[in-house]
Motif scaffolding. Sequence first.
Motif, PDB file in Angstrom:
ATOM      1  N   PRO A  41       0.822  -1.207   0.000  1.00  0.00           N
ATOM      2  CA  PRO A  41       0.000   0.000   0.000  1.00  0.00           C
ATOM      3  C   PRO A  41       0.861   1.264   0.000  1.00  0.00           C
ATOM      4  O   PRO A  41       2.047   1.227   0.363  1.00  0.00           O
ATOM      5  N   GLY A  42       0.234   2.370  -0.362  1.00  0.00           N
ATOM      6  CA  GLY A  42       0.930   3.663  -0.392  1.00  0.00           C
ATOM      7  C   GLY A  42       1.509   4.004   0.976  1.00  0.00           C
ATOM      8  O   GLY A  42       0.863   3.846   1.999  1.00  0.00           O
ATOM      9  N   SER A  96       3.695   2.437   2.695  1.00  0.00           N
ATOM     10  CA  SER A  96       3.973   1.309   3.598  1.00  0.00           C
ATOM     11  C   SER A  96       5.459   1.034   3.756  1.00  0.00           C
ATOM     12  O   SER A  96       5.859   0.254   4.623  1.00  0.00           O
ATOM     13  N   GLY A  97       6.280   1.673   2.923  1.00  0.00           N
ATOM     14  CA  GLY A  97       7.724   1.519   3.111  1.00  0.00           C
ATOM     15  C   GLY A  97       8.445   0.818   1.976  1.00  0.00           C
ATOM     16  O   GLY A  97       9.587   0.368   2.153  1.00  0.00           O
ATOM     17  N   THR A 140       9.802   2.002  -0.857  1.00  0.00           N
ATOM     18  CA  THR A 140      11.021   2.669  -1.323  1.00  0.00           C
ATOM     19  C   THR A 140      12.128   2.579  -0.270  1.00  0.00           C
ATOM     20  O   THR A 140      13.293   2.290  -0.585  1.00  0.00           O
ATOM     21  N   GLU A 180      13.764  10.163  -5.083  1.00  0.00           N
ATOM     22  CA  GLU A 180      13.846   9.819  -3.651  1.00  0.00           C
ATOM     23  C   GLU A 180      14.806   8.638  -3.424  1.00  0.00           C
ATOM     24  O   GLU A 180      15.700   8.691  -2.569  1.00  0.00           O
ATOM     25  N   THR A 231       2.934   2.516  -6.096  1.00  0.00           N
ATOM     26  CA  THR A 231       1.701   2.152  -5.388  1.00  0.00           C
ATOM     27  C   THR A 231       0.588   1.991  -6.407  1.00  0.00           C
ATOM     28  O   THR A 231       0.420   2.837  -7.273  1.00  0.00           O
ATOM     29  N   THR A 252       6.791  -3.612   8.313  1.00  0.00           N
ATOM     30  CA  THR A 252       7.359  -2.256   8.322  1.00  0.00           C
ATOM     31  C   THR A 252       6.755  -1.420   9.443  1.00  0.00           C
ATOM     32  O   THR A 252       5.779  -1.830  10.076  1.00  0.00           O
ATOM     33  N   HIS A 253       7.338  -0.263   9.668  1.00  0.00           N
ATOM     34  CA  HIS A 253       6.873   0.663  10.711  1.00  0.00           C
ATOM     35  C   HIS A 253       6.792  -0.062  12.067  1.00  0.00           C
ATOM     36  O   HIS A 253       5.926   0.239  12.888  1.00  0.00           O
ATOM     37  N   GLU A 311       6.728   1.746  15.407  1.00  0.00           N
ATOM     38  CA  GLU A 311       5.614   2.643  15.753  1.00  0.00           C
ATOM     39  C   GLU A 311       4.550   1.999  16.622  1.00  0.00           C
ATOM     40  O   GLU A 311       3.613   2.656  17.063  1.00  0.00           O
ATOM     41  N   SER A 353      11.250  -3.878   9.490  1.00  0.00           N
ATOM     42  CA  SER A 353      11.806  -2.542   9.222  1.00  0.00           C
ATOM     43  C   SER A 353      11.372  -1.578  10.315  1.00  0.00           C
ATOM     44  O   SER A 353      10.209  -1.579  10.723  1.00  0.00           O
ATOM     45  N   GLY A 374      12.215   2.582  12.029  1.00  0.00           N
ATOM     46  CA  GLY A 374      12.914   3.857  11.919  1.00  0.00           C
ATOM     47  C   GLY A 374      12.930   4.366  10.483  1.00  0.00           C
ATOM     48  O   GLY A 374      12.358   3.749   9.576  1.00  0.00           O
TER      49      GLY A 374
HETATM   50  N1  LIG Z   1       9.001   5.093  11.490  1.00  0.00           N
HETATM   51  C1  LIG Z   1       9.102   4.467  10.313  1.00  0.00           C
HETATM   52  N2  LIG Z   1       8.891   5.146   9.188  1.00  0.00           N
HETATM   53  C2  LIG Z   1       8.986   4.474   8.025  1.00  0.00           C
HETATM   54  C3  LIG Z   1       9.275   3.095   7.974  1.00  0.00           C
HETATM   55  N3  LIG Z   1       9.298   2.725   6.680  1.00  0.00           N
HETATM   56  C4  LIG Z   1       9.009   3.824   5.965  1.00  0.00           C
HETATM   57  N4  LIG Z   1       8.840   4.887   6.769  1.00  0.00           N
HETATM   58  C5  LIG Z   1       8.532   6.259   6.389  1.00  0.00           C
HETATM   59  O1  LIG Z   1       7.243   6.245   5.814  1.00  0.00           O
HETATM   60  C6  LIG Z   1       7.187   7.127   4.700  1.00  0.00           C
HETATM   61  C7  LIG Z   1       6.818   6.319   3.465  1.00  0.00           C
HETATM   62  O2  LIG Z   1       7.848   5.399   3.206  1.00  0.00           O
HETATM   63  P1  LIG Z   1       8.186   4.961   1.709  1.00  0.00           P
HETATM   64  O3  LIG Z   1       9.329   4.025   1.751  1.00  0.00           O
HETATM   65  O4  LIG Z   1       8.309   6.149   0.837  1.00  0.00           O
HETATM   66  O5  LIG Z   1       6.840   4.203   1.396  1.00  0.00           O
HETATM   67  P2  LIG Z   1       6.344   3.741  -0.042  1.00  0.00           P
HETATM   68  O6  LIG Z   1       5.565   2.505   0.155  1.00  0.00           O
HETATM   69  O7  LIG Z   1       7.467   3.689  -0.985  1.00  0.00           O
HETATM   70  O8  LIG Z   1       5.375   4.960  -0.397  1.00  0.00           O
HETATM   71  P3  LIG Z   1       4.740   5.308  -1.845  1.00  0.00           P
HETATM   72  O9  LIG Z   1       5.754   4.968  -2.873  1.00  0.00           O
HETATM   73  O10 LIG Z   1       4.440   6.758  -1.749  1.00  0.00           O
HETATM   74  O11 LIG Z   1       3.530   4.482  -1.947  1.00  0.00           O
HETATM   75  C8  LIG Z   1       8.558   7.763   4.593  1.00  0.00           C
HETATM   76  O12 LIG Z   1       8.543   8.982   5.255  1.00  0.00           O
HETATM   77  C9  LIG Z   1       9.464   6.766   5.336  1.00  0.00           C
HETATM   78  O13 LIG Z   1      10.598   7.415   5.881  1.00  0.00           O
HETATM   79  C10 LIG Z   1       9.482   2.418   9.208  1.00  0.00           C
HETATM   80  O14 LIG Z   1       9.745   1.203   9.267  1.00  0.00           O
HETATM   81  N5  LIG Z   1       9.382   3.135  10.347  1.00  0.00           N
END
Ligand SMILES: Nc1nc2c(ncn2[C@@H]2O[C@H](COP(=O)(O)OP(=O)(O)OP(=O)(O)O)[C@@H](O)[C@H]2O)c(=O)[nH]1
Length: 380
Positions: free
Chosen positions: A199-200, A202-203, A205, A236, A276, A331-332, A335, A357, A359
């Motif tokens: 999902p958008g 979700s981490g 990248t 990014e 996403t 991920t996250h 949190e 994952s 931080g």
């Molecule tokens: N605290 C925390 N923040 C995270 C984690 N993984 C990703 N983030 C943050 O969450 C936001 C989105 O992370 P991305 O890696 O860009 O997520 P994505 O799935 O690629 O997002 P889209 O490509 O926009 O769909 C960023 O600000 C990251 O720094 C994690 O494990 N912990």
Amino acid sequence: MSTATRTYRGSSLEEILPRIRAELGPDAVITRRREGLTGGVGGFFQKQFVEVEAHAGAPRFEAIDDSDAVPDSFRSTVDSPQSTERAPAIEKILEQAAPFADQLSTALERTAPAPGTAMAPLVAGRRAPAEAREIVEDLVEAGLHPVLAEGVVTETVSHVLPFSPHSSLERLVRETLARRIPVQSTWTRQGRTIGFVGPGGSGKTLCTARLAATYATGSDLPVICLTLRPRDGGAELKSLLHPYGVPVHPVDDPGEARARIAGAREHALIVIDTPTVSPAEPAEHDRLAADLEAIGVYEIHLTLPATVGAHAADDVLRGFADLGVSRIVLTHADETGHVGPAVGLAIRSGRPFSYISSGTSVDGGLLPVNPHALASIIVA
Ligand SMILES: Nc1nc2c(ncn2[C@@H]2O[C@H](COP(=O)(O)OP(=O)(O)OP(=O)(O)O)[C@@H](O)[C@H]2O)c(=O)[nH]1
Ligand SMILES: [Mg+2]
């Protein structure tokens, strides 16, 4: 007063005796007493009951018979020396009701076997430790589905505890839960082709950057990093990986991707960031599925935020499953300590966790999942 025998059932003798005295009078005669277990789930967490047969009137003590058929779950405790120990409440009742008390004393003595002639229990085995219920509640509190929580504790009490009777139940439950968490972070071939979907936000990248950076700095494998149809042209990801010297290649279609990785699959770490795709746009979703298949991405990791609730976790996996998801990245994880829904999803679906994952920094934020560490978040 009638001398017909009546049966009283309650959770304890303290509860039953006043009823007998009120209904049958102080001359009531106890003719039989037994204890057992009733209700519960899957034969576990049953409630204890006490059953007493009594009749009113002159002493007419009858043979005590505990040999008739009883349910499988029944556990006679009349053979137990403790069964004749009386709680203070019973003692009080005994003091207050002399004739009844005499009969009761006789009954209790008659139901207890003579020393050295203890009857075999009808069903051998220990009761579930009282703390088992509390641990189930803790697991549910951490977000594990109640059926799974009950199953893990039941398994531990019935099948693990007998081998480690002196260990703490919490520790054993943690180990049982850890054994149930499916984990697979590596691939048997030397080269790996990995795509992150999810999902958008979700981490995806950040996971791509972290995996690429980790291998680039620590592995003997070369790293190739692609990003499929990035909305920002790959800016990014490029900035995240620049400090590690890993080039990022934006690609628009599978042909371009295949050309980039041609000949490298068997001896490189190839990691692909994906865009996403919204469930509301099935055409985009199907296009991504077709692209991943055409590129030949062998490992598709779903980035699942630990913060999702149980229903959302199910929805996420259902929504992305047809992309060929074979692993889950938690991920996250920094949190929330409420990782039960994600853990439950992995257990239920059989999709193993690969990485965890936490931080926002690229360095050190991605680790292979250790099921024991994950279980200890749920059972502290
Ligand atoms: N605290 C925390 N923040 C995270 C984690 N993984 C990703 N983030 C943050 O969450 C936001 C989105 O992370 P991305 O890696 O860009 O997520 P994505 O799935 O690629 O997002 P889209 O490509 O926009 O769909 C960023 O600000 C990251 O720094 C994690 O494990 N912990
Ligand atoms: Mg992204």
